[in-house]
Structures are given as C-alpha cells and as structure tokens.
Design an enzyme around this catalytic site. Structure first.
Site, PDB file in Angstrom:
ATOM      1  N   GLN A 167      -6.485 -16.138  17.901  1.00 52.36           N
ATOM      2  CA  GLN A 167      -5.079 -16.233  18.315  1.00 52.36           C
ATOM      3  C   GLN A 167      -5.033 -16.647  19.778  1.00 52.36           C
ATOM      4  O   GLN A 167      -5.837 -16.177  20.594  1.00 52.36           O
ATOM      5  CB  GLN A 167      -4.375 -14.888  18.156  1.00 52.36           C
ATOM      6  CG  GLN A 167      -4.243 -14.459  16.722  1.00 52.36           C
ATOM      7  CD  GLN A 167      -3.454 -13.175  16.600  1.00 52.36           C
ATOM      8  OE1 GLN A 167      -2.920 -12.639  17.565  1.00 52.36           O
ATOM      9  NE2 GLN A 167      -3.373 -12.660  15.385  1.00 52.36           N
ATOM     10  N   MET A 205     -11.067 -10.020  15.768  1.00 49.87           N
ATOM     11  CA  MET A 205     -10.233 -11.189  15.937  1.00 49.87           C
ATOM     12  C   MET A 205     -10.059 -11.452  17.428  1.00 49.87           C
ATOM     13  O   MET A 205      -9.467 -10.641  18.134  1.00 49.87           O
ATOM     14  CB  MET A 205      -8.880 -10.950  15.268  1.00 49.87           C
ATOM     15  CG  MET A 205      -7.773 -11.764  15.816  1.00 49.87           C
ATOM     16  SD  MET A 205      -6.121 -11.503  15.164  1.00 49.87           S
ATOM     17  CE  MET A 205      -6.144 -10.008  14.274  1.00 49.87           C
ATOM     18  N   PRO A 206     -10.580 -12.565  17.943  1.00 47.18           N
ATOM     19  CA  PRO A 206     -10.389 -12.903  19.351  1.00 47.18           C
ATOM     20  C   PRO A 206      -8.931 -13.280  19.636  1.00 47.18           C
ATOM     21  O   PRO A 206      -8.310 -14.018  18.870  1.00 47.18           O
ATOM     22  CB  PRO A 206     -11.297 -14.106  19.567  1.00 47.18           C
ATOM     23  CG  PRO A 206     -12.239 -14.108  18.418  1.00 47.18           C
ATOM     24  CD  PRO A 206     -11.512 -13.473  17.293  1.00 47.18           C
ATOM     25  N   MET A 207      -8.421 -12.749  20.732  1.00 44.12           N
ATOM     26  CA  MET A 207      -7.085 -13.122  21.197  1.00 44.12           C
ATOM     27  C   MET A 207      -7.227 -13.614  22.635  1.00 44.12           C
ATOM     28  O   MET A 207      -7.764 -12.918  23.484  1.00 44.12           O
ATOM     29  CB  MET A 207      -6.129 -11.936  21.157  1.00 44.12           C
ATOM     30  CG  MET A 207      -4.732 -12.313  21.628  1.00 44.12           C
ATOM     31  SD  MET A 207      -3.603 -10.906  21.675  1.00 44.12           S
ATOM     32  CE  MET A 207      -3.568 -10.452  19.963  1.00 44.12           C
TER      33      MET A 207
END
Length: 60
Positions: free
Chosen positions: A40, A1-3
């Site tokens: 996110q 999941m990229p943040m």
C-alpha cells in the site's frame, strides 16, 4: 503487508503520482519478495505553510 507513506509538497500531477506509486511498489516487491497487491502507498500533500525546516516555514 508493507505500507509506504509519502509526504510531499502539493503540486504533483496525477501522472507523477501514478509513476511514483508504481515505482515504489515495484522496488518494494523486488526487495521484500512480496506480491504487488500486498503493498500500500499513501501519498499525502502538504502545503508549504504547514512544513518547516530549521524553524522556518517553507512558505517563507
């Protein structure tokens, strides 16, 4: 999941924030091939007296 964490000077409107979050999400999805709900974005306001460059506060 990229943040994605963005720190910027305070003062941007809610519309500017919405557009930035959308553009960052779209670019991340295009580049990484991930769904939007995996991205996110954290937007953090920083006051100019709390940010310095070359030893000098931006508020000075």
């Amino acid at each position: 999941m990229p943040m994605i964490n963005v720190q910027m000077f305070e003062g941007r409107t809610i519309e500017q924030r919405r557009k930035l979050a959308k553009e960052l999400t779209d670019a991340t999805c295009r580049t990484l091939g991930c769904p939007a709900d995996a991205v996110q974005v954290i937007l953090t306001d920083v006051r100019k007296e709390n940010w310095a460059e070359a030893g000098k506060l931006f508020s000075d």
